[in-house]
Every structure is written in C-alpha cells, then in structure tokens.
Design an enzyme around this catalytic site. Structure first.
Site, PDB file in Angstrom:
ATOM      1  N   GLY A 231       0.832  -1.198   0.000  1.00  0.00           N
ATOM      2  CA  GLY A 231       0.000   0.000   0.000  1.00  0.00           C
ATOM      3  C   GLY A 231       0.864   1.245   0.000  1.00  0.00           C
ATOM      4  O   GLY A 231       2.063   1.174  -0.255  1.00  0.00           O
ATOM      5  N   ASN A 232       0.251   2.384   0.253  1.00  0.00           N
ATOM      6  CA  ASN A 232       1.033   3.620   0.375  1.00  0.00           C
ATOM      7  C   ASN A 232       0.385   4.549   1.394  1.00  0.00           C
ATOM      8  O   ASN A 232      -0.649   4.230   1.965  1.00  0.00           O
ATOM      9  CB  ASN A 232       1.198   4.292  -0.991  1.00  0.00           C
ATOM     10  CG  ASN A 232      -0.136   4.670  -1.606  1.00  0.00           C
ATOM     11  OD1 ASN A 232      -0.898   5.437  -1.023  1.00  0.00           O
ATOM     12  ND2 ASN A 232      -0.435   4.117  -2.770  1.00  0.00           N
ATOM     13  N   ARG A 233       1.034   5.678   1.622  1.00  0.00           N
ATOM     14  CA  ARG A 233       0.641   6.553   2.729  1.00  0.00           C
ATOM     15  C   ARG A 233      -0.488   7.520   2.408  1.00  0.00           C
ATOM     16  O   ARG A 233      -0.812   8.380   3.205  1.00  0.00           O
ATOM     17  CB  ARG A 233       1.843   7.392   3.170  1.00  0.00           C
ATOM     18  CG  ARG A 233       2.933   6.597   3.813  1.00  0.00           C
ATOM     19  CD  ARG A 233       4.047   7.535   4.266  1.00  0.00           C
ATOM     20  NE  ARG A 233       5.247   6.792   4.592  1.00  0.00           N
ATOM     21  CZ  ARG A 233       5.416   6.119   5.717  1.00  0.00           C
ATOM     22  NH1 ARG A 233       4.479   6.105   6.624  1.00  0.00           N
ATOM     23  NH2 ARG A 233       6.542   5.463   5.921  1.00  0.00           N
ATOM     24  N   SER A 234      -1.084   7.422   1.226  1.00  0.00           N
ATOM     25  CA  SER A 234      -2.136   8.381   0.883  1.00  0.00           C
ATOM     26  C   SER A 234      -3.342   8.222   1.823  1.00  0.00           C
ATOM     27  O   SER A 234      -3.816   7.117   2.057  1.00  0.00           O
ATOM     28  CB  SER A 234      -2.574   8.151  -0.564  1.00  0.00           C
ATOM     29  OG  SER A 234      -3.670   8.970  -0.844  1.00  0.00           O
ATOM     30  N   ALA A 298      -3.491   7.883  -5.217  1.00  0.00           N
ATOM     31  CA  ALA A 298      -2.096   7.433  -5.356  1.00  0.00           C
ATOM     32  C   ALA A 298      -2.168   5.947  -5.716  1.00  0.00           C
ATOM     33  O   ALA A 298      -2.270   5.094  -4.850  1.00  0.00           O
ATOM     34  CB  ALA A 298      -1.345   7.643  -4.054  1.00  0.00           C
TER      35      ALA A 298
END
Ligand code: CTP
Length: 446
Positions: A231-234, A298
């Site tokens: 995943g990512n930090r968005s 994102a």
C-alpha cells in the site's frame, strides 16, 4: 502612498462592548479595501451589539470570542492571532476595556491578544463624554500610551445618551490611517498563510451545477496474500476535499475511493475500489458520462504478480515478483481524447520528491489538461496533512506555483480552473455547432 497600503498585512481587529461596535463592520470594509486580511476578535458584550456573523462574512475569518478557544487544528486562537498580526486595532475600545488593558487583566480575548502580541497596537476609544474625561480613564489612556499604544482620540459630537460631548468613535478614515502608520516600515510578520488563523474557504457559487465529476481518492492495496498488501501513505484527504468542494458548487460527484483514512462526503456517490485493477474498471466506466475526471488517488505502480491464496507463513526469506499496474489516467485520457464527446476535462496529480521538472513531462505524457504537482518531501505538503503547496502544470504553459494553502483551498482553486475549462469547452462546441449548421444551410442553398 500605494492604493492598497495594507496589502499582505494581517490586521487583528478587537471589538469591545460599545454601541459604536456596529461601526466595526465599516472599519473592516475599509481595512479590506486597503488590502488587509482581517481577523476579528470580540468581547462577549461586543457580540451583543454586533452579530459575529457580520464580521465573519466580511472577513472570512471565524470571530474569536473567548481566550480559551482553540482553532480547528488545535492551535490556541488568541496566541496564533497575537503571533501573526502585523497590527492589532481595538475599535471601539470601552472605558472598561481600557482599564482592563491598563492593568493587564486578560479575562477577555481582546486583552489576551494585546498582552501576547509583539505587534503594534492601535486603540480607538468610544464612550460617554463624562467617562472619557474621568481621571481614571485619562490615567488608563496614559498607561496605554506608555505601553507604546497609539490612541486615536475620540471626537466631539452627539453621543448615544442624547447628550453631546467628546467620546464618539473617531472616523473610520482616521483609524485606518493610524493602522497604516503603525505598520509602515515593518516587515510582514507572517507572510505564510499556514501560520495565520485559517481563512474560511471563499464561497463559490453553484458554478458546477449540472456537471458530473469523477474524483479518485486514497491509495491502493495490492494483495500479497489474503491478509497482506502493498500500500502507500495516501490518506484520501486531498481527493475528499476536491469531492466536497465540487459538491458544494453543485456538481454530482462520483467518488472512487481506494484505501482512505478520512471521512468521505456523504453526498457523493462513493464507489470503493481498493486495487489498481478495480479502480481502473470503476474509473473508466464512470468516465463515459462525466464532465471531468480528477485523479487524486495514489495508484500503485506495481503489484505482486500473483497473490498467494493462503496466508504466507514465516520463512527464511521471501522474494515477491512485481508487475506494473495499468496506468489508469493514461487509459482514461486515451478514451477521452479518442472517443468521448464532449471530451471530459482531465486532471492528474503527481507526487514527486525533489525537482518538479518531471511533472512537466508527465502532464504531456498523460495528456491531461492540468497536472497538480506537489513535492511530498516538503514541509506542509503531502500525505495526511491539512495543507498543500502545489505547482500547477498546464501543457504548453509555464508552471504556476501556488502558495501554501489548505487542501480545501487547493481544491477550490483547482475547480475554478476545471469550471473555466468546461465553460470554454461548451462555448466552443456551441460555436462549432453554429458554424456547422450555418455551413449546412449555405450548402443546402447552393
Ligand atoms: N496514476 C494512474 N494509474 C497508475 C499510476 C498513476 O492513474 N497506475 C495517476 C495518478 O492518480 C496521478 C497521476 O497518474 O493522477 C500521476 O501519478 P504518479 O504516480 O506521479 O505518476 P506515474 O505514472 O507513476 O509516473 P512516475 O512513476 O514516472 O512518477
């Protein structure tokens, strides 16, 4: 002197409980006309003479009414006002307020701001003639002068009591002149809007009424196994702000939500799509009858080639084979440019670290009308926070750097551009249609 001598200045206006409080509205107008941003603060008794909503509407700032108030972001309201003001002006100042201030008795928000600030203070008293000439008031005025405060002397004339005497609030022009004199030669204390008390978003009209806008928000989660993902930090905050702003301006909003950690506006048609593949399907389907696509999500660029069907167990090591995901925006742009009429307006986002040069190339490559680039490594920008400093890239024009703004303000300014592009699109279609029908008429005549 320039036409807007208070341009870029933050003026904190303290209003205390005199009948002349109604004149504060006119003073705000004059200060704003001189270029100032005005943060109002009122004592409780002032708010009985003049509704705070009046000052809020004129200044786009929440009125501070109590020294214990916190801003939405938990900062202490009167300290933020005190620390960022270029000048504090107290108008009208009552005899009671002057006494409290002379003694440093910070039990109202206006006194608290004056005590805490290093900015110059201008005081414009208003009271009955007898009160103004009383030795106590004279002594208090002297003490305030001793603190370096400028006193704008009250004027002679009819008073609220029906009597005549010296005690009327000075003319607005005299107060504004004293405010200008107080800041002359001083640098602006807090040019960065993020440090100042927050401005309420400017109210836009329903300029997106009848428009259908697709907004993607948040990150994606690409499964490794049934419990793990890449995943990512968005957080989805920027996309949610765009959706909220578009709804407020009358649009129908389809909000394609990836992994998000902020509340989503209830008025939006929310469609959840947590992987790049799912998001691609939802976005492309929604685009067919959309007026604009704002791709704030994102999206992962890579995903595991295969997701394990069962939870992976602990082992000595693990190598994941990754494959590229589809570029949703590029596909949406191809569809829009080649097949959809009228073509929806396309907005991309680009989170970069370091130089923003790549954003210019990216805007052209992705065939968007507008790319919102931000340096996520820069303070105040990027994931999770409430502010953003962005550069707008329009293919073929020089990049436009916007100041540090709240995400909502970025969203509104962005939608100003989208609304203008849509209006231009519709106008040129109408002209095109008119030209075509004129040609057809001429041809049929020929
Ligand atoms: N985007 C997309 N699909 C992807 C990746 C990105 O639709 N698979 C969209 C994003 O939503 C964003 C824009 O493309 O609006 C730019 O995203 P970014 O990650 O900055 O661009 P990339 O295409 O990943 O380019 P690069 O990796 O070269 O930075």
């Amino acid at each position: 002197m320039s036409a807007r001598p208070l341009e870029g200045r933050l003026v904190v206006l303290g209003v205390t409980g005199s009948i002349a409080a109604y004149k504060a509205a006119e003073l705000v107008r004059a200060l704003v006309a001189a270029g100032a941003e005005v943060q109002p603060a009122m004592t409780h008794s002032a708010s009985r003479f003049l509704g705070p909503l009046t000052l809020e509407t004129l200044t786009r700032h929440r009125v501070q009414l109590d020294p214990l108030e916190l801003l939405a972001d938990s900062r202490i309201g009167h300290i933020v006002a005190a620390d960022t003001a270029d000048v504090v002006v107290v108008a009208p100042a009552t005899a009671r307020w002057m006494a409290a201030m002379a003694g440093g008795l910070a039990d109202d928000v206006v006194t608290a701001i004056c005590l805490a600030t290093a900015a110059p203070v201008v005081v414009a008293p208003a009271m009955d003639g007898g009160m103004w000439s009383h030795p106590a008031t004279r002594a208090n005025a002297e003490r305030l002068r001793g603190y370096g405060y400028a006193i704008v002397e009250p004027e002679e004339g009819p008073l609220a009591s029906g009597a005549s005497g010296r005690g009327r609030l000075a003319e607005t022009a005299a107060i504004v002149a004293a405010v200008e004199a107080a800041v002359t030669g001083r640098p602006v204390r807090a040019p960065d809007a993020a440090l100042r008390p927050p401005l309420e978003p400017e109210r836009r009209g329903a300029d997106l009424e009848g428009r259908r806008i697709v907004v993607s928000a948040g990150g994606t989660a690409e499964p490794i196994d049934p419990v793990r993902f890449i995943g990512n930090r968005s957080s989805g905050r920027m996309g949610a702000a765009v959706a909220e702003a578009a709804l407020d301006r009358g649009a129908v909003v389809v909000l394609v939500a990836g992994t998000v950690s902020v509340p989503l506006p209830e008025r939006a048609e929310v469609r959840h799509a947590e992987t790049a593949a799912a998001m691609r399907e939802v976005v492309l389907a929604a685009l067919a009858d959309a007026d604009a696509l704002v791709m704030a999500a994102a999206v992962a660029d890579f995903r595991p080639q295969r997701a394990a069907e069962e939870k992976l167990t602990r082992r000595a090591g693990l190598t994941l084979e990754l494959e590229p995901t589809e570029d949703i925006l590029a596909e949406a742009a191809a569809l829009a440019h080649e097949r959809l009429r009228p073509r929806p307006v396309l907005v991309g986002f680009a989170a970069e670290t370091g130089s923003l040069d790549r954003a210019v190339e990216k805007a052209a490559r992705k065939r968007v009308d507008l790319l919102v680039a931000n340096d996520v490594a820069e303070e105040g920008s990027g994931f999770g926070g409430d502010t953003n400093r962005v550069t707008i890239v329009v293919p073929g024009s020089a990049p436009e750097r916007w100041p540090l703004l709240s995400k909502r303000e970025v969203a509104d300014r962005l939608l100003d551009r989208v609304a203008a592009l849509l209006d231009a699109r519709d106008a040129s279609r109408q002209t095109g249609q008119a030209t075509r029908s004129m040609r057809a008429t001429e041809e049929s005549r020929a």
